[in-house]
Write a protein that holds these residues in place. Structure first.
Motif, PDB file in Angstrom:
ATOM      1  N   CYS A  16       0.842  -1.193   0.000  1.00  0.00           N
ATOM      2  CA  CYS A  16       0.000   0.000   0.000  1.00  0.00           C
ATOM      3  C   CYS A  16       0.881   1.247   0.000  1.00  0.00           C
ATOM      4  N   CYS A  19       0.022   3.712   3.048  1.00  0.00           N
ATOM      5  CA  CYS A  19       0.627   3.293   4.316  1.00  0.00           C
ATOM      6  C   CYS A  19       2.150   3.439   4.257  1.00  0.00           C
ATOM      7  N   VAL A  26       2.550  -2.338   4.535  1.00  0.00           N
ATOM      8  CA  VAL A  26       1.342  -3.152   4.611  1.00  0.00           C
ATOM      9  C   VAL A  26       1.077  -3.788   3.254  1.00  0.00           C
ATOM     10  N   GLU A  27       0.924  -5.109   3.247  1.00  0.00           N
ATOM     11  CA  GLU A  27       0.622  -5.821   2.010  1.00  0.00           C
ATOM     12  C   GLU A  27      -0.875  -5.749   1.734  1.00  0.00           C
ATOM     13  N   MET A  28      -1.214  -5.353   0.511  1.00  0.00           N
ATOM     14  CA  MET A  28      -2.614  -5.258   0.111  1.00  0.00           C
ATOM     15  C   MET A  28      -3.147  -6.653  -0.214  1.00  0.00           C
ATOM     16  N   TYR A  53      -6.805  -4.452  -5.679  1.00  0.00           N
ATOM     17  CA  TYR A  53      -6.251  -4.816  -4.378  1.00  0.00           C
ATOM     18  C   TYR A  53      -6.689  -3.776  -3.362  1.00  0.00           C
ATOM     19  N   ARG A  54      -6.928  -4.224  -2.106  1.00  0.00           N
ATOM     20  CA  ARG A  54      -7.379  -3.332  -1.040  1.00  0.00           C
ATOM     21  C   ARG A  54      -6.470  -3.487   0.165  1.00  0.00           C
ATOM     22  N   CYS A  55      -6.147  -2.356   0.783  1.00  0.00           N
ATOM     23  CA  CYS A  55      -5.317  -2.363   1.983  1.00  0.00           C
ATOM     24  C   CYS A  55      -6.195  -2.692   3.193  1.00  0.00           C
ATOM     25  N   GLU A  60      -7.516   1.669   1.351  1.00  0.00           N
ATOM     26  CA  GLU A  60      -7.197   2.225   0.030  1.00  0.00           C
ATOM     27  C   GLU A  60      -7.274   1.089  -0.984  1.00  0.00           C
TER      28      GLU A  60
END
Length: 67
Positions: A16, A19, A26-28, A53-55, A60
């Motif tokens: 992300c 982030c 942080v991995e989405m 992809y979503r965080c 996000e």
């Protein structure tokens, strides 16, 4: 808020950017392709293969082209 421009899906983990700017890594997570917003993107881009992809932290979303 989703990014309107799509970039190529990175190799490896999708991090992300929001982030990352806040000092976190942080991995989405892959987001449901059947969600209404994703269906709209699919119709708008015709034949382009896209993944969203979503965080899990800031929620996000980012849209990526599959090469």
């Amino acid at each position: 808020m989703a990014h309107d421009q799509s970039t190529s899906l990175p190799k490896g983990p999708v991090l992300c950017e929001t982030c990352k700017q806040a000092g976190q890594q942080v991995e989405m997570e892959r987001y449901d392709p059947q969600a209404p917003a994703n269906r709209e993107h699919k119709h708008a881009t015709h034949d382009t293969q896209l993944q969203t992809y979503r965080c899990p932290v800031c929620e996000e979303t980012s849209l990526f082209k599959i090469d």
